[in-house]
Design an enzyme around this catalytic site. Sequence first.
Site, PDB file in Angstrom:
ATOM      1  CG  ASP A  97      92.506   0.498  41.646  1.00 22.73           C
ATOM      2  OD1 ASP A  97      92.874  -0.672  41.408  1.00 22.73           O
ATOM      3  OD2 ASP A  97      91.613   0.786  42.473  1.00 22.73           O
ATOM      4  CD  GLU A 140     123.074  14.937  30.643  1.00 21.35           C
ATOM      5  OE1 GLU A 140     122.378  14.311  31.416  1.00 21.35           O
ATOM      6  OE2 GLU A 140     122.795  16.120  30.306  1.00 21.35           O
ATOM      7  CD  GLU A 184     118.257  15.737  25.284  1.00 17.06           C
ATOM      8  OE1 GLU A 184     117.935  15.384  26.425  1.00 17.06           O
ATOM      9  OE2 GLU A 184     118.839  16.805  25.024  1.00 17.06           O
ATOM     10  CD  GLU A 232     117.183  16.708  30.333  1.00 18.38           C
ATOM     11  OE1 GLU A 232     116.330  17.568  30.012  1.00 18.38           O
ATOM     12  OE2 GLU A 232     118.409  16.942  30.370  1.00 18.38           O
ATOM     13  CG  HIS A 237     120.550   6.480  39.537  1.00 18.92           C
ATOM     14  ND1 HIS A 237     121.227   6.175  40.687  1.00 18.92           N
ATOM     15  CD2 HIS A 237     119.389   7.101  39.942  1.00 18.92           C
ATOM     16  CE1 HIS A 237     120.529   6.588  41.739  1.00 18.92           C
ATOM     17  NE2 HIS A 237     119.414   7.149  41.308  1.00 18.92           N
TER      18      HIS A 237
HETATM   19  C1  HEM Z   1     121.667  13.503  43.765  1.00 16.13           C
HETATM   20  C2  HEM Z   1     121.445  12.218  43.863  1.00 16.13           C
HETATM   21  C3  HEM Z   1     120.434  11.472  43.049  1.00 16.13           C
HETATM   22  C4  HEM Z   1     119.863  11.776  41.846  1.00 16.13           C
HETATM   23  C5  HEM Z   1     120.173  12.967  40.952  1.00 16.13           C
HETATM   24  C6  HEM Z   1     118.915  10.722  41.541  1.00 16.13           C
HETATM   25  C7  HEM Z   1     118.125  10.684  40.412  1.00 16.13           C
HETATM   26  C8  HEM Z   1     117.193   9.714  40.133  1.00 16.13           C
HETATM   27  C9  HEM Z   1     116.293   9.712  39.002  1.00 16.13           C
HETATM   28  C10 HEM Z   1     116.232  10.797  37.931  1.00 16.13           C
HETATM   29  C11 HEM Z   1     115.538   8.584  39.072  1.00 16.13           C
HETATM   30  C12 HEM Z   1     114.457   8.151  38.075  1.00 16.13           C
HETATM   31  C13 HEM Z   1     113.077   8.397  38.566  1.00 16.13           C
HETATM   32  C14 HEM Z   1     112.410   7.192  39.194  1.00 16.13           C
HETATM   33  O1  HEM Z   1     112.462   6.085  38.633  1.00 16.13           O
HETATM   34  O2  HEM Z   1     111.826   7.335  40.260  1.00 16.13           O
HETATM   35  C15 HEM Z   1     115.953   7.860  40.248  1.00 16.13           C
HETATM   36  C16 HEM Z   1     115.430   6.660  40.680  1.00 16.13           C
HETATM   37  C17 HEM Z   1     115.913   5.942  41.731  1.00 16.13           C
HETATM   38  N1  HEM Z   1     116.925   6.301  42.585  1.00 16.13           N
HETATM   39 FE1  HEM Z   1     117.966   8.013  42.539  1.00 16.13          FE
HETATM   40  N2  HEM Z   1     118.948   9.804  42.550  1.00 16.13           N
HETATM   41  C18 HEM Z   1     119.849  10.214  43.489  1.00 16.13           C
HETATM   42  C19 HEM Z   1     120.158   9.571  44.674  1.00 16.13           C
HETATM   43  C20 HEM Z   1     119.811   8.280  44.978  1.00 16.13           C
HETATM   44  C21 HEM Z   1     120.304   7.525  46.101  1.00 16.13           C
HETATM   45  C22 HEM Z   1     121.305   8.017  47.141  1.00 16.13           C
HETATM   46  C23 HEM Z   1     119.703   6.296  46.032  1.00 16.13           C
HETATM   47  C24 HEM Z   1     119.884   5.118  46.941  1.00 16.13           C
HETATM   48  C25 HEM Z   1     120.997   4.774  47.537  1.00 16.13           C
HETATM   49  C26 HEM Z   1     118.817   6.304  44.890  1.00 16.13           C
HETATM   50  C27 HEM Z   1     118.011   5.260  44.526  1.00 16.13           C
HETATM   51  C28 HEM Z   1     117.099   5.304  43.501  1.00 16.13           C
HETATM   52  C29 HEM Z   1     116.122   4.244  43.246  1.00 16.13           C
HETATM   53  C30 HEM Z   1     115.958   2.970  44.038  1.00 16.13           C
HETATM   54  C31 HEM Z   1     115.392   4.647  42.133  1.00 16.13           C
HETATM   55  C32 HEM Z   1     114.252   3.891  41.471  1.00 16.13           C
HETATM   56  C33 HEM Z   1     114.781   2.867  40.483  1.00 16.13           C
HETATM   57  C34 HEM Z   1     113.682   2.007  39.907  1.00 16.13           C
HETATM   58  O3  HEM Z   1     112.872   1.503  40.686  1.00 16.13           O
HETATM   59  O4  HEM Z   1     113.631   1.859  38.701  1.00 16.13           O
HETATM   60  N3  HEM Z   1     118.915   7.521  44.273  1.00 16.13           N
HETATM   61  N4  HEM Z   1     116.963   8.575  40.881  1.00 16.13           N
END
Ligand code: HEM
Length: 469
Positions: free
Chosen positions: A204, A265, A280, A291, A328
Site C-alpha cells: 500500500d 566521477e 551529475e 544522488e 549498478h
Molecule cells: C559499497 C558497495 C555498494 C554501494 C555503494 C551500493 C550502492 C547502491 C545504490 C546507491 C543503490 C540504489 C538504491 C536502491 O535502488 O535501493 C543500490 C541498489 C542495489 N544494490 Fe548496491 N551498493 C553496493 C553493494 C552492493 C552489492 C555487494 C550488491 C550485491 C551483490 C548490491 C546489490 C544491489 C541491488 C540488488 C540493488 C537494487 C537494484 C534494483 O532493484 O533496482 N549492492 N546499491
Amino acid sequence: MAINQFDLRNKELLSGIQGNILKPHGRHHTANLFISGIDGRQAEVKAWLQSLVEGEDAPIRSCYAQLRSNALWKDKKIDSGTFACIHISKSGYAYLFERADVCANKFEPTYVNGIKEADLNDPEFETWDAGMNDSAHFLLILADAKPERLTRQMTDVQNAIGGFAEVVAVQTGDAIFNKEGAGLEHFGYVDGISQPLFFEDEIDGYRIQNNISPTTPPEDFIFNPAAEIDLVLLKDPFAESENAMGSFLVFRKLEQNVKGFKKAEEDLAKKLGLTGDDAERAGAMLVGRFEDGTPVELSAEAGLINSAVLNNFDYDFKDESKCPYHAHIRKTNPRSDLVNSPIKEDAKKFIMARRGITYGKREADLSDRPTKDVGLLFMSYQKSIAHQFEVIQQRWANNEDFINRKPSNKVGLDLVIGQGERKPLGAYAQVWGQPDTKQPGFEQFVTMKGGGYFFAPSIEFLKNVNPII
Ligand code: HEM
C-alpha cells in the site's frame, strides 16, 4: 501473496522467524559482533543461545514481536530498546554439535563451502580484517536508535559470554543521511530504495509513493516488488517443525574510497562533455540513479518528487541511452532485461532482502572525502546464496558480458561493485535518450575487507539448540 500481519492466522508463522529478515530493524546504529565458542564449553554456549530468546524481554525478537514494537513506535513513540538477531556459520554448527560435517547435506554446498571458497574475485584472504574471515562461529547483530545504550548492550554481551566464548571482531555500523533525511551510502547516493516487499501495508505504501491507484493490483505495476516469503526463507534443517524457517545471510565489509570515486566521477563528466547540472548525470550513469534517488531511466536530471522512494519503473531492453547496461542497479536487478524470460516476474527470483548499513566516521555535513575506513556493511538475506547473491555478484556484476540479458554484447563490469579486470567497455550517452555513446573506463573504488556466509536460524532452533540430525 503478501502477508497481512494483523491476520491472526499469520501470527504463528511470524513468531517462528527472527526479525530483520522480512522487514529491516530500522535502527540507525549497529554493533556486529563476531563471536566464537571456546572448545569444550559447548554446553554453556548452547545455554547462552537459548537465553537470547527466553522470556518477555528476550534480546532476540521474532518477526512478529518486531512488527508489534514497530507499531508501538509508530502510534505511541514507545521505544522498545535494542534489537538483536543471531546468525550461525558452518563452523558455528560444527562447533555446537562437535561434528565437522554436520552441515553437509543439510544446507546448500555454497554455504557449506563458505565465502573463502567462493569464486568472487575477492582480494587475497590474508588482507581481510581479523575475525571477519568466515571463521567466526556466530554473528550477533545488535541495533539501537541510541548509541550509548548500544555500547552498554555490547558490554553486557561480552560479560555474559566471558569464559565460554569470545568476541573475535566488532564492527559498528552507523547510518548516514542527506539533507532530506534519506539514508545514503558513502559515495553520496540514496540507498535501500528497491527491496522485496512481503507485507500488504508495504505494498500500500509503495502505491502511494509511486503514484499508483489504490485499486491497481501488484501484477499490473510497472515494477512489482511484492514478494513471497520463500524468496528469503527456507526450512530450518536443524529444527523439527515444518514451519520453523530461517534465512541465509551474506555479510561483506566493503570499503569505499570516496575521494577516488568522486574525482573519477568528475573526470568522467569532463570526458563525456557533460557540463553544469548535466554533469551529475555521469554518476547517475554509474549507479542508475541520481544522488537523490531519481532513476536515470526516468529522468535526465535529479529532483523528481519522491525521488528517494521511486521504484515503479522498468528498462527498455533495446536501449541504454538513458540508463547504461552496466549501471549498478541495472546489472544487479535486470527487471525486464532478462533473456529467456518471457515472464517479467522471472527476474524477481534473484532479488535479496538487502539489510546493509554504512560504517566509518565522516564530517556531519559529509563534506570530507575519506579514502579509507568508511564503507558499506553489505548484508543480504536470501533463500539461496548460490542462486541469489552469487548470481548477482559473480555472474552479473563481475562479468563484462551482459549475461542472461538482451542484448548479449559486452558492456563491462558493474562499475560500483564489479571485481575483476576493468576494460573500458561501458557505454554512456552524451545526450540523455540519444544513442550516440562514448566508452571511457572507470576504476575500482570499492574493496572487500572481510565477510562470511551465515544462517539465521529459526526461533524454535534457538529455544532448543538440539540438532535434528
Ligand atoms: C559499497 C558497495 C555498494 C554501494 C555503494 C551500493 C550502492 C547502491 C545504490 C546507491 C543503490 C540504489 C538504491 C536502491 O535502488 O535501493 C543500490 C541498489 C542495489 N544494490 Fe548496491 N551498493 C553496493 C553493494 C552492493 C552489492 C555487494 C550488491 C550485491 C551483490 C548490491 C546489490 C544491489 C541491488 C540488488 C540493488 C537494487 C537494484 C534494483 O532493484 O533496482 N549492492 N546499491
